[in-house]
Design a protein around this motif. Structure first.
Motif, PDB file in Angstrom:
ATOM      1  N   ARG A  40       0.841  -1.192   0.000  1.00 12.75           N
ATOM      2  CA  ARG A  40       0.000   0.000   0.000  1.00 12.75           C
ATOM      3  C   ARG A  40       0.882   1.250   0.000  1.00 12.75           C
ATOM      4  NH1 ARG A  40      -2.256   1.294   6.061  1.00 12.75           N
ATOM      5  NH2 ARG A  40      -0.229   1.778   6.881  1.00 12.75           N
ATOM      6  N   ILE A  41       0.261   2.410  -0.153  1.00 10.60           N
ATOM      7  CA  ILE A  41       0.967   3.684  -0.076  1.00 10.60           C
ATOM      8  C   ILE A  41       1.412   3.892   1.365  1.00 10.60           C
ATOM      9  CG2 ILE A  41       0.734   6.188  -0.335  1.00 10.60           C
ATOM     10  CD1 ILE A  41      -1.326   5.608  -2.560  1.00 10.60           C
ATOM     11  N   VAL A  46      -2.740   8.527   7.140  1.00  8.63           N
ATOM     12  CA  VAL A  46      -2.559   9.882   7.637  1.00  8.63           C
ATOM     13  C   VAL A  46      -2.688  10.922   6.521  1.00  8.63           C
ATOM     14  CG1 VAL A  46      -0.978  11.444   8.854  1.00  8.63           C
ATOM     15  CG2 VAL A  46      -1.147   9.050   9.532  1.00  8.63           C
ATOM     16  N   LYS A  47      -2.242  10.605   5.314  1.00  3.38           N
ATOM     17  CA  LYS A  47      -2.323  11.564   4.212  1.00  3.38           C
ATOM     18  C   LYS A  47      -3.755  12.018   3.958  1.00  3.38           C
ATOM     19  CE  LYS A  47      -1.296  12.336  -0.614  1.00  3.38           C
ATOM     20  NZ  LYS A  47      -0.972  13.705  -0.522  1.00  3.38           N
ATOM     21  N   GLN A  48      -4.747  11.118   4.115  1.00  6.53           N
ATOM     22  CA  GLN A  48      -6.134  11.516   3.888  1.00  6.53           C
ATOM     23  C   GLN A  48      -6.619  12.519   4.927  1.00  6.53           C
ATOM     24  OE1 GLN A  48      -5.784   7.900   3.863  1.00  6.53           O
ATOM     25  NE2 GLN A  48      -5.810   7.690   1.665  1.00  6.53           N
ATOM     26  N   LEU A  49      -6.007  12.506   6.106  1.00 10.46           N
ATOM     27  CA  LEU A  49      -6.451  13.410   7.163  1.00 10.46           C
ATOM     28  C   LEU A  49      -6.086  14.847   6.846  1.00 10.46           C
ATOM     29  CD1 LEU A  49      -5.412  11.255  10.241  1.00 10.46           C
ATOM     30  CD2 LEU A  49      -7.672  11.450   9.187  1.00 10.46           C
ATOM     31  N   ASP A  76       6.886  14.198   0.322  1.00 10.36           N
ATOM     32  CA  ASP A  76       6.802  13.430  -0.914  1.00 10.36           C
ATOM     33  C   ASP A  76       6.209  12.051  -0.623  1.00 10.36           C
ATOM     34  OD1 ASP A  76       7.151  12.741  -3.554  1.00 10.36           O
ATOM     35  OD2 ASP A  76       9.262  12.216  -3.308  1.00 10.36           O
ATOM     36  N   ASP A  77       5.019  11.800  -1.115  1.00 11.84           N
ATOM     37  CA  ASP A  77       4.340  10.525  -0.859  1.00 11.84           C
ATOM     38  C   ASP A  77       4.522   9.557  -2.017  1.00 11.84           C
ATOM     39  OD1 ASP A  77       3.202  11.242   1.660  1.00 11.84           O
ATOM     40  OD2 ASP A  77       1.830  12.538   0.564  1.00 11.84           O
ATOM     41  N   ALA A  78       5.752   9.379  -2.437  1.00 11.91           N
ATOM     42  CA  ALA A  78       6.042   8.634  -3.660  1.00 11.91           C
ATOM     43  C   ALA A  78       6.172   7.133  -3.470  1.00 11.91           C
ATOM     44  CB  ALA A  78       7.331   9.171  -4.282  1.00 11.91           C
ATOM     45  N   HIS A  93       5.788   5.173  -6.871  1.00 15.27           N
ATOM     46  CA  HIS A  93       4.583   5.046  -7.683  1.00 15.27           C
ATOM     47  C   HIS A  93       4.151   6.358  -8.336  1.00 15.27           C
ATOM     48  CE1 HIS A  93       1.345   6.813  -5.057  1.00 15.27           C
ATOM     49  NE2 HIS A  93       2.361   6.780  -4.228  1.00 15.27           N
ATOM     50  N   LEU A  94       4.799   7.465  -8.013  1.00 17.85           N
ATOM     51  CA  LEU A  94       4.453   8.751  -8.621  1.00 17.85           C
ATOM     52  C   LEU A  94       5.623   9.284  -9.434  1.00 17.85           C
ATOM     53  CD1 LEU A  94       2.899  10.574  -5.525  1.00 17.85           C
ATOM     54  CD2 LEU A  94       1.681   9.468  -7.390  1.00 17.85           C
TER      55      LEU A  94
END
Length: 187
Positions: A40-41, A46-49, A76-78, A93-94
């Motif tokens: 998973r990412i 937490v990023k959705q919050l 950076d959420d890569a 993934h980005l």
């Protein structure tokens, strides 16, 4: 300098020894097969919050604990964990939105490490941008890089710590060779 093949062989041998290893051997400083990472990412949930969480609060990670790895660019959420035919892997993934400014990097190791060999398998998933290994990392603006780039090149470069232009990475090319690679294959 020699033929294309001998230059490429030197470039690959000087930086990256391609092999598959599942256990540490005597003298190994570090080994990871990424099996502890979930598919998973890493920054979720937490990023959705909120994306602003690091503006006001320190969190050691934003979802999946990465230790002993560290995300060099916390915003950076890569990175994601994955599984291919039962074998875990780590994936960026980005695509980097500002490759002239920074690179997505996961860091592991110790400043005391010197004169070491890196063994890795890399699948460049895309011919856009670069895919490879960073080594002798000092900061996000000072490290060595071996990468596949543009679908047809292997390069060895040094990211210099000072930029001549604002937010434009300064690189010193150490070696390069024509190398057609495929995004469906490990190297």
């Amino acid at each position: 300098m020699g033929s294309y093949r001998s230059r490429l062989a030197w470039l690959l041998a000087a930086v990256l020894v391609i092999a598959v290893s599942t256990c540490m051997k005597a003298g190994d400083l570090f080994m990871d097969d990424f099996s502890r990472f979930p598919p998973r990412i890493f920054s979720e949930p937490v990023k959705q919050l909120t994306n602003a969480i690091h503006e006001y609060h320190y969190l050691p990670h934003r979802g999946v604990p990465l230790r002993p790895w560290a995300n060099a660019l916390i915003h950076d959420d890569a990175w994601v964990g994955g599984d291919e035919e039962g074998k875990p892997y780590l994936e960026q993934h980005l695509l980097n939105p500002r490759p002239q400014h920074y690179n997505s990097i996961l860091v592991v190791g110790d400043p005391e490490w010197a004169d070491y060999t890196v063994t890795a398998r890399v699948k460049p998933l895309s011919s856009a941008g670069m895919a490879g290994i960073v080594f002798r990392y000092h900061t996000n603006r000072h490290y060595y890089l071996f990468a596949f780039a543009g679908g047809n090149k292997a390069r060895l470069a040094l990211r210099l710590p000072l930029e001549k232009e604002f937010r434009v990475a300064e690189w010193k090319e150490l070696a390069a060779a024509d190398f057609d690679y495929e995004p469906t294959r490990y190297y």
